[in-house]
Design an enzyme around this catalytic site. Sequence first.
Site, PDB file in Angstrom:
ATOM      1  N   CYS A 109       2.798  -4.042  16.658  1.00  0.00           N
ATOM      2  CA  CYS A 109       2.752  -5.464  16.353  1.00  0.00           C
ATOM      3  C   CYS A 109       1.361  -5.804  15.839  1.00  0.00           C
ATOM      4  O   CYS A 109       0.359  -5.387  16.425  1.00  0.00           O
ATOM      5  CB  CYS A 109       3.079  -6.277  17.608  1.00  0.00           C
ATOM      6  N   HIS A 151      12.571  -7.900  15.402  1.00  0.00           N
ATOM      7  CA  HIS A 151      11.191  -8.035  15.886  1.00  0.00           C
ATOM      8  C   HIS A 151      10.600  -9.368  15.422  1.00  0.00           C
ATOM      9  O   HIS A 151       9.983 -10.092  16.209  1.00  0.00           O
ATOM     10  CB  HIS A 151      10.370  -6.849  15.361  1.00  0.00           C
ATOM     11  N   GLU A 152      10.804  -9.712  14.152  1.00  0.00           N
ATOM     12  CA  GLU A 152      10.239 -10.967  13.620  1.00  0.00           C
ATOM     13  C   GLU A 152      10.945 -12.187  14.194  1.00  0.00           C
ATOM     14  O   GLU A 152      10.298 -13.193  14.499  1.00  0.00           O
ATOM     15  CB  GLU A 152      10.280 -10.973  12.090  1.00  0.00           C
ATOM     16  N   HIS A 155       9.508 -13.000  17.463  1.00  0.00           N
ATOM     17  CA  HIS A 155       8.263 -13.783  17.350  1.00  0.00           C
ATOM     18  C   HIS A 155       8.575 -15.275  17.256  1.00  0.00           C
ATOM     19  O   HIS A 155       7.894 -16.095  17.870  1.00  0.00           O
ATOM     20  CB  HIS A 155       7.454 -13.368  16.122  1.00  0.00           C
TER      21      HIS A 155
END
Length: 187
Positions: A109, A151-152, A155
């Site tokens: 990350c 993953h994004e 966030h």
Amino acid sequence: MIDVRPSQQMRDLGVVQYGAGILAEPARAFDLPSERDEAERITDELFAAMERIGQVHPFAKGMGIAAPQIGIGRAAAVVQPPGDAPAIILLNPRITTSSDETDEQYEGCLSFFDVRGVVPRPLKITVETTTPTGETVTTVYDRGLARLIHHEIDHLDGLLYTARMRTGVAPIPVEEYRQTGSVWAYE
């Protein structure tokens, strides 16, 4: 020559680092199309950040960045798949389905670039996004691209990949990761 830690290098490039409150908060969705100009401005800032980062660190298997990582608490992210594939813009993304079949791979990350961690993720996800003109688009992603998109989106939900790691498993220093011989390097 001074050896700069990877996380310090990302901080110097404008990436918000671990511990900042914005990384733990859900991002605010856009009201599209009325906030189209704002969404496009933030998307441009994400592309500019990716350009800066890409000049100092190669991402052979793709990369992504979410607006909270550049200090903007809005639901926007950009993902650059590997190779010459066009970038994927995610506005108000939401995972609607995910496969039961998963795999575990190392992830990194930009917001804590000194470590890598093994993260289980679904092999296939279906994602709804909103276009700047307000239309809803549904796309299915699989394997590595599903991992990167997931993953994004995490966030944007205020989650870091460490929240998805198995209990008792900790991230390892990037130097140790490089010695694993692992070829997986979405970051």
